[in-house]
Scaffold this motif. Structure first.
Motif, PDB file in Angstrom:
ATOM      1  N   ASP A  72       0.824  -1.215   0.017  1.00 37.93           N
ATOM      2  CA  ASP A  72       0.073   0.236  -0.111  1.00 37.93           C
ATOM      3  C   ASP A  72       0.885   1.417  -0.119  1.00 37.93           C
ATOM      4  O   ASP A  72       0.573   2.133  -0.736  1.00 37.93           O
ATOM      5  N   ASP A  73       1.821   1.403   0.750  1.00 39.53           N
ATOM      6  CA  ASP A  73       2.722   2.629   0.881  1.00 39.53           C
ATOM      7  C   ASP A  73       3.296   2.861  -0.313  1.00 39.53           C
ATOM      8  O   ASP A  73       3.612   3.987  -0.608  1.00 39.53           O
ATOM      9  N   LYS A 130       0.949   3.868  -2.982  1.00 32.99           N
ATOM     10  CA  LYS A 130       0.753   5.525  -2.986  1.00 32.99           C
ATOM     11  C   LYS A 130       1.679   6.215  -3.363  1.00 32.99           C
ATOM     12  O   LYS A 130       1.086   7.400  -4.062  1.00 32.99           O
ATOM     13  N   LYS A 131       2.790   5.963  -3.221  1.00 32.91           N
ATOM     14  CA  LYS A 131       3.959   6.779  -3.656  1.00 32.91           C
ATOM     15  C   LYS A 131       4.041   6.837  -5.195  1.00 32.91           C
ATOM     16  O   LYS A 131       3.969   7.966  -5.929  1.00 32.91           O
TER      17      LYS A 131
END
Length: 896
Positions: free
Chosen positions: A850-851, A854-855
């Motif tokens: 997820d992280d 998102k980036k």
């Protein structure tokens, strides 16, 4: 009666004379510092009409106390038995004292608390304790006088002593140091004393056994000499098995105040192991405060080496050192190089001065002097001098060739801002070798040098004044030289000469100057003289000489003189030659009543030749008459050469013969393809050179003309071709085009260049010269022969803004979109993670986390907003599944 002089200032010496009525009063062996003390607050107590005197006072500058106690003797009303004391109450501590230029803070464990200096006047008997107590009672009769009392625990003997306490780490020792007598012969009569004779030693030693770092302090001593107090340090400096005794190590200071100065008389070296032993000393130089020089003997492998060296650590200078070791035991070798001795040396912060060729034979390291003499010559005549940042290494050889030629050579590599190498040598040939009266003795001094900073390599040789042939009166002299310049101002120039140059040759300033090869032999009323020379340069060759035979006896003289001089120019070819011979005779006749008359006759012939075309003239001389006949062509000059001949003289700059234009990669090369020799380059660091053997005055670069001449140098405005006899060439153009690999379209927007001007031979590209002058010319002139080309940097243009999350950055790619800047893509320089085996697994585990997603979404959104990227945002799910297929090798991952 007590007299207090509050405002009167007195010197101690004046006070003693005035109050004790001693007009001839003097203390020659007492330190003058005591006699010149300026006093204040003087209190004089005259007791019982002068039978007793007590004087107390303070020193003006430091407030230290002074007391004098005196009793009149029974033998004379003007003679006194007295004691004076000077109360120091100071501490002398050795921390911060420098040894060999380095501050040694560890010496702070040594200190001296000085309490007083006390002088007793009585020569034949000590002043007993009863007398001392009586004086103290008088002193204490006045208030606040306790600090002026004298020590009562022992009698006071004749002489002056220093009292205090010496501290050595945790140990303390009382100090009673004898400083001197009133008269130096006062030892006489001491044997008549009934009491024990006191300690009159002027040195006191105390055991220390204290180690810090490589230094072991074995004993601490005190000494007084010539107005100074000396701290004596018996110390050894040890590095492994090497022991360096610091002979005469100490610190001295004026007695009255602390101002320490290092003392070191020398260094005693010792090293004793089974395979190697060394012993020697370096002694302090008389001329230099912190310089030490001496000799060391080294024994190893059954051989003995003698070494000389010098160490200097003068204030304001970096420490410097040089050592040179030599063995005179034969090492063997082939007949032409049988080594009789070997030397090795080095210098740190020392420079070996380059001698002139005339002085080479005087270099001490090439002599047969004893080591101590060699050292004194090196130091005294400044062959080696201190120079910060200059270091050198040296190798010396002592060898024979075929048992006839004895040689010594010294090769020196000198390292400073610039590197250079020197070769110095001396050779001698004596035939017969062991005869005290040889028929041939030749001694030659040699010097060679390589100086990269000047682009120079060369050598010289000189026959010394000791050389002769057949007889000691038959002196031979002369010099040889070969000099080559491969870079900088005189690049490509050279000069090789034996005996010098043609008489009409104007020697360039940078050429070596050598003596004529000559013979001078006076023999049996006659003389044989001769000279010769030969020289070779880029433009000329020359040679010649002369011979003179003369004889004189009883008024008759006869002489024969011959000479020859030849000078040849290479391109265009031309020569000048002169030959001649002269025979002369004279007779002097004396006639009685008439006087003397001299008859002289002279006959000579001269031949001059020149060419091409060849011509010349012949002259016959008889007394004052001369007949000259010419032949061949007039002296009109050299015939111009051909273009084919010129091309043969040009250096090749390409990869095939007669390729006079070469292209070379200068930077940014990754690899070169083996078949077609294409360059694979980094475009951000790529540049290449085009170099020609023919200077050019114009450049046609990508269709645009440029003037290639240096407009600030008027000498570059013209180009000539000397071998062809051509002046002021109108046009010499280099044309350069850069084309796309897939078309003939010139890529004219992306390239830049710079000219490079270098030395070229004037013999090829200089103005034609008049052969009748045969004047020497400079070897090189500056002309444009090269350009360096590189891709232009792109102009930055703002096409949008990116707002990236923390931990991410970006590189500017240029003014165009990504698909148009193919020639400016710069390879990245990622930092790999430590464990390369886990990289594929890391990609698979994190690519859709997820992280991370998102980036990535945010980055692609920003690229789209800036109109840099208009593709889709792929979830990369297939990459996650096929990661082991997509990457055949583990990729590099960027660390955040």
């Amino acid at each position: 009666m007590t007299i207090t002089c509050e405002q009167i200032q007195k010197k101690l010496n004046d006070l003693l004379k005035e109050q004790m009525n001693l007009d001839d009063f003097s203390l020659p062996s007492v330190p003058t510092e005591f006699l010149n003390i300026e006093l204040k607050n003087i209190c004089i107590r005259n007791i019982d009409s002068g039978k007793k005197l007590i004087i107390t006072a303070e020193e003006i500058d430091h407030g230290r106390l002074f007391v004098l106690c005196a009793n009149r003797t029974s033998t004379s009303p003007t003679e006194y038995q007295y004691v004076f004391s000077f109360k120091f109450k100071g501490t002398y501590k050795l921390d911060g004292v420098k040894i060999l230029g380095k501050e040694i803070k560890e010496l702070g464990f040594i200190s001296l608390d000085v309490t007083e200096a006390l002088y007793g006047s009585e020569e034949n008997a000590p002043i007993d304790t009863a007398t001392i107590r009586a004086w103290n009672q008088i002193i204490l009769s006045e208030p606040d006088q306790e600090d002026y009392t004298l020590p009562e625990d022992e009698a006071i003997f004749h002489g002056i002593r220093l009292y205090g306490t010496l501290h050595i780490a945790n140990l303390t020792a009382s100090v009673s140091l004898f400083l001197g007598f009133r008269e130096e012969n006062s030892f006489m009569g001491l044997s008549d004393l009934d009491s024990i004779v006191p300690d009159y030693r002027r040195e006191l030693w105390h055991d220390a056994q204290y180690t810090f770092g490589p230094i072991t302090m074995r004993r601490i001593g005190l000494k007084y000499s010539q107005g100074h107090l000396h701290f004596l340090l018996d110390a050894v400096l040890a590095y492994g098995s090497i022991e360096l005794k610091l002979a005469g190590l100490g610190v001295k200071t004026p007695l009255m105040h602390w101002d320490p100065k290092q003392e070191l008389l020398g260094l005693d070296l010792s090293y004793d192991m089974e395979a190697l032993s060394m012993a020697g000393s370096l002694l302090k130089s008389i001329l230099d405060t912190e310089s030490y020089a001496g000799a060391v003997v080294v024994e190893t492998l059954g051989r003995s080496l003698s070494a000389i060296g010098s160490y200097s650590a003068n204030p304001g200078h970096n420490p410097s050192l040089f050592v040179y070791a030599k063995t005179n035991q034969p090492l063997g070798g082939p007949p032409y190089l049988y080594v009789k001795g070997l030397g090795l040396g080095f210098g740190i912060n020392r420079k070996f001065l380059e001698p002139a060729i005339e002085d080479v034979s005087q270099v001490p390291l090439l002599s047969d002097l004893e080591p101590d003499k060699v050292l004194s010559e090196l130091e005294g005549n400044k062959w080696i001098v201190e120079e910060h940042g200059t270091n050198w290494l040296a190798v010396g050889l002592d060898f024979t060739s075929f048992g006839l030629i004895e040689s010594k050579a010294l090769l020196i590599g000198q390292f400073a801002k610039e590197f250079e190498m020197l070769l110095l040598g001396r050779s001698e040939l004596k035939i017969p070798k062991n005869n005290t009266s040889p028929y041939v003795f030749i001694e030659i001094a040699l010097k060679g040098a390589w100086k990269p900073s000047e682009g120079f390599v060369g050598g010289e040789a000189l026959l010394t004044d000791n050389s002769f042939l057949l007889h000691p009166n038959s002196k031979i002299k002369g010099g040889f030289a070969a000099s080559f310049w491969y870079d900088h101002e005189h690049k490509g120039d050279f000069a090789v000469t034996s005996g010098g140059y043609h008489p009409h040759f104007l020697i360039p300033e940078h050429y070596p100057k050598v003596q004529r090869l000559s013979l001078n032999w006076p023999i049996a009323g006659g003389t044989i003289k001769g000279e010769s020379y030969f020289a070779f340069t880029p433009s000329f060759a020359m040679g010649g000489g002369n011979l003179e035979l003369s004889y004189a006896k009883s008024g008759a003289k006869l002489s024969l003189t011959a000479y020859a001089d030849v000078l040849i120019q290479w391109e265009p070819f031309h020569f000048e030659a002169a030959f001649g011979v002269t025979i002369a005779a004279s007779l002097r006749i004396s006639i009685k009543h008439v006087g003397s008359k001299t008859f002289h006759v002279e006959l000579g012939a001269d031949l001059e030749m020149w060419g091409t075309p060849t011509g010349g003239k012949v002259s016959i001389r008889f007394k004052s008459l001369r007949l000259t006949v010419g032949f061949g062509a007039d002296r009109s000059g050299a015939k111009a050469g051909s273009v084919e001949g010129l091309l043969d003289l040009l250096p090749n700059t390409g990869k095939i013969p007669e390729d006079f234009v070469g292209t070379h990669i200068k930077s940014g090369l990754l690899k070169e393809t083996p078949d077609d020799h294409r360059w694979i380059v980094r475009p951000d660091d790529m540049s290449f050179e085009i170099e020609t053997s023919i200077p050019f005055t114009k450049l046609m670069f990508l269709g645009d003309p440029y003037d290639a001449r240096d407009q600030n140098d008027p000498n570059q405005k013209t180009l000539s071709i000397r071998p062809l006899g051509v002046s002021n060439v109108q046009d010499s153009t280099l044309s350069v085009s850069v084309l796309h690999i897939d078309s003939d379209r010139t890529n004219d927007k992306y390239w830049d260049f710079v000219f490079e001007r270098r030395n070229v031979p004037e013999a090829l590209w200089g103005e034609p010269i008049d052969p009748k002058e045969m004047r020497p010319v400079q070897s090189h002139i500056i002309r444009t022969v090269k350009i360096t080309i590189w891709p232009k940097k792109p102009e930055d243009e703002k096409v949008g803004e990116l707002f990236l999350p923390d931990g991410l950055g970006f590189d500017k790619l240029g003014t165009r979109s990504i698909d148009k800047v193919w020639n400016r893509q710069t390879p990245g320089k990622p930092k790999a993670l430590d464990d390369g085996n886990k990289m594929l697994q890391i990609i698979q585990d994190t690519i859709n986390r997820d992280d991370v997603r998102k980036k990535r979404d945010h980055l692609i959104s920003q690229l789209m907003t800036a109109k840099i990227y208009n593709g889709k945002n792929d979830p990369l799910s297939e990459l996650k599944k096929q990661v082991h297929v997509v990457y055949t090798e583990p990729p590099l991952l960027l660390k955040q």
